[in-house]
Each structure stands twice: as C-alpha cells, then as structure tokens.
Design a protein around this motif. Sequence first.
Motif, PDB file in Angstrom:
ATOM      1  N   ALA A  49      43.776  68.402  21.422  1.00  0.00           N
ATOM      2  CA  ALA A  49      44.893  68.306  20.716  1.00  0.00           C
ATOM      3  C   ALA A  49      44.768  69.218  19.597  1.00  0.00           C
ATOM      4  O   ALA A  49      43.619  69.334  18.840  1.00  0.00           O
ATOM      5  CB  ALA A  49      44.889  66.826  20.149  1.00  0.00           C
ATOM      6  N   TYR A  59      49.119  68.786  22.508  1.00  0.00           N
ATOM      7  CA  TYR A  59      48.220  68.022  23.308  1.00  0.00           C
ATOM      8  C   TYR A  59      47.999  68.681  24.592  1.00  0.00           C
ATOM      9  O   TYR A  59      49.170  69.234  25.090  1.00  0.00           O
ATOM     10  CB  TYR A  59      48.741  66.566  23.664  1.00  0.00           C
ATOM     11  CG  TYR A  59      48.491  65.685  22.348  1.00  0.00           C
ATOM     12  CD1 TYR A  59      50.010  65.453  21.804  1.00  0.00           C
ATOM     13  CD2 TYR A  59      47.684  64.886  21.938  1.00  0.00           C
ATOM     14  CE1 TYR A  59      49.907  64.848  20.597  1.00  0.00           C
ATOM     15  CE2 TYR A  59      47.510  64.169  20.691  1.00  0.00           C
ATOM     16  CZ  TYR A  59      48.894  64.199  20.104  1.00  0.00           C
ATOM     17  OH  TYR A  59      48.905  63.518  19.006  1.00  0.00           O
ATOM     18  N   THR A  60      46.897  68.692  25.162  1.00  0.00           N
ATOM     19  CA  THR A  60      46.625  69.111  26.641  1.00  0.00           C
ATOM     20  C   THR A  60      47.497  68.185  27.546  1.00  0.00           C
ATOM     21  O   THR A  60      47.328  67.073  27.165  1.00  0.00           O
ATOM     22  CB  THR A  60      45.232  69.463  26.882  1.00  0.00           C
ATOM     23  OG1 THR A  60      45.284  70.177  28.136  1.00  0.00           O
ATOM     24  CG2 THR A  60      44.653  68.124  27.066  1.00  0.00           C
ATOM     25  N   ASP A  61      47.896  68.598  28.830  1.00  0.00           N
ATOM     26  CA  ASP A  61      48.550  67.713  29.581  1.00  0.00           C
ATOM     27  C   ASP A  61      47.889  66.348  29.824  1.00  0.00           C
ATOM     28  O   ASP A  61      48.442  65.200  29.919  1.00  0.00           O
ATOM     29  CB  ASP A  61      49.155  68.179  30.734  1.00  0.00           C
ATOM     30  CG  ASP A  61      50.449  69.255  30.579  1.00  0.00           C
ATOM     31  OD1 ASP A  61      50.342  70.043  31.509  1.00  0.00           O
ATOM     32  OD2 ASP A  61      50.717  69.140  29.460  1.00  0.00           O
ATOM     33  N   LYS A  64      48.143  63.515  27.092  1.00  0.00           N
ATOM     34  CA  LYS A  64      49.373  63.183  26.720  1.00  0.00           C
ATOM     35  C   LYS A  64      49.603  61.574  26.657  1.00  0.00           C
ATOM     36  O   LYS A  64      49.629  61.164  27.696  1.00  0.00           O
ATOM     37  CB  LYS A  64      50.419  63.956  26.826  1.00  0.00           C
ATOM     38  CG  LYS A  64      50.435  65.644  26.409  1.00  0.00           C
ATOM     39  CD  LYS A  64      51.683  66.281  27.014  1.00  0.00           C
ATOM     40  CE  LYS A  64      51.759  67.665  26.626  1.00  0.00           C
ATOM     41  NZ  LYS A  64      52.603  68.422  27.203  1.00  0.00           N
ATOM     42  N   THR A  68      46.133  60.549  20.169  1.00  0.00           N
ATOM     43  CA  THR A  68      46.866  60.650  19.043  1.00  0.00           C
ATOM     44  C   THR A  68      46.086  61.303  18.168  1.00  0.00           C
ATOM     45  O   THR A  68      44.928  60.835  17.737  1.00  0.00           O
ATOM     46  CB  THR A  68      47.264  59.432  18.534  1.00  0.00           C
ATOM     47  OG1 THR A  68      48.467  58.896  19.491  1.00  0.00           O
ATOM     48  CG2 THR A  68      48.426  59.737  17.298  1.00  0.00           C
TER      49      THR A  68
END
Length: 127
Positions: A49, A59-61, A64, A68
């Motif tokens: 992130a 963010y990386t997938d 997600k 946060t």
Amino acid sequence: RVQLEESGGGAVPSGGSLRLSCVTSGFYFSRYCMTWFRQVPGQEREGVAGIDSRGHTVYTDSVKGRFTVSRDNAKSTLYLQMNSLNAEDTAMYYCAAYYCPSQTVTAVPPTTALDAWGQGTLVTVSS
C-alpha cells in the motif's frame, strides 16, 4: 539522520486484525510518499500500500478492501490497518519513503524507487 521504525506486528489467528505503525524522523515527512512493503523469506519484497503527501492511496489487489493505509503528518507517522487477515498475509512488513512533494500516487512503487527503509515488523497469521 533518517529513521523509520515499524511496530505493531504480532501473531493473530486468521480473520484477525492488526494495526502497524511507522514512526519516522530525520526528514520532512509531509513531503514524502510512504509505502508499506512485505516480504516472505525466499520471495521478493512486495509493495502492499502507498500514500502520497496529500493522502491519496493505492493498494495491491490482494489487500484491497482489507487493508487501509493512513498517515499523520503532525506525528510523522504512517499506519497500516489490516483486517480479515489470512495466512497469505504472513510476512515481515516494512515501511519506506520516497520524496514526492507534488506527486499523486497512482501505483505502489518498485523497491528501487524508495529512499529509506525501516527494519520491519513481523506479522504471523495462523490458519
């Protein structure tokens, strides 16, 4: 002297939560983009992130909707709230910084783009 110090790692069961912190000093925090990376032994360091100086986030997938990233410029501190953790999140987590005073973050940067790193905090998620 530039310093980044992570904390907040630990062992949690699958589905649990952790909040990582990265306290920084020695540079003008509010002018830097900040990124969380993680690394599993034997694997490459992965960007998780990122957040720019104005609070835009990426963010990386795989994280997600669960992780946060946030920052408190007054405290020169970066955070990562991690929810719904699973075993694949087990890794050493690092915070890192690169100078970006007027940029909007659009992707998690490669490791070569970072100017400074912390020592890491270990997150272990048991299945």
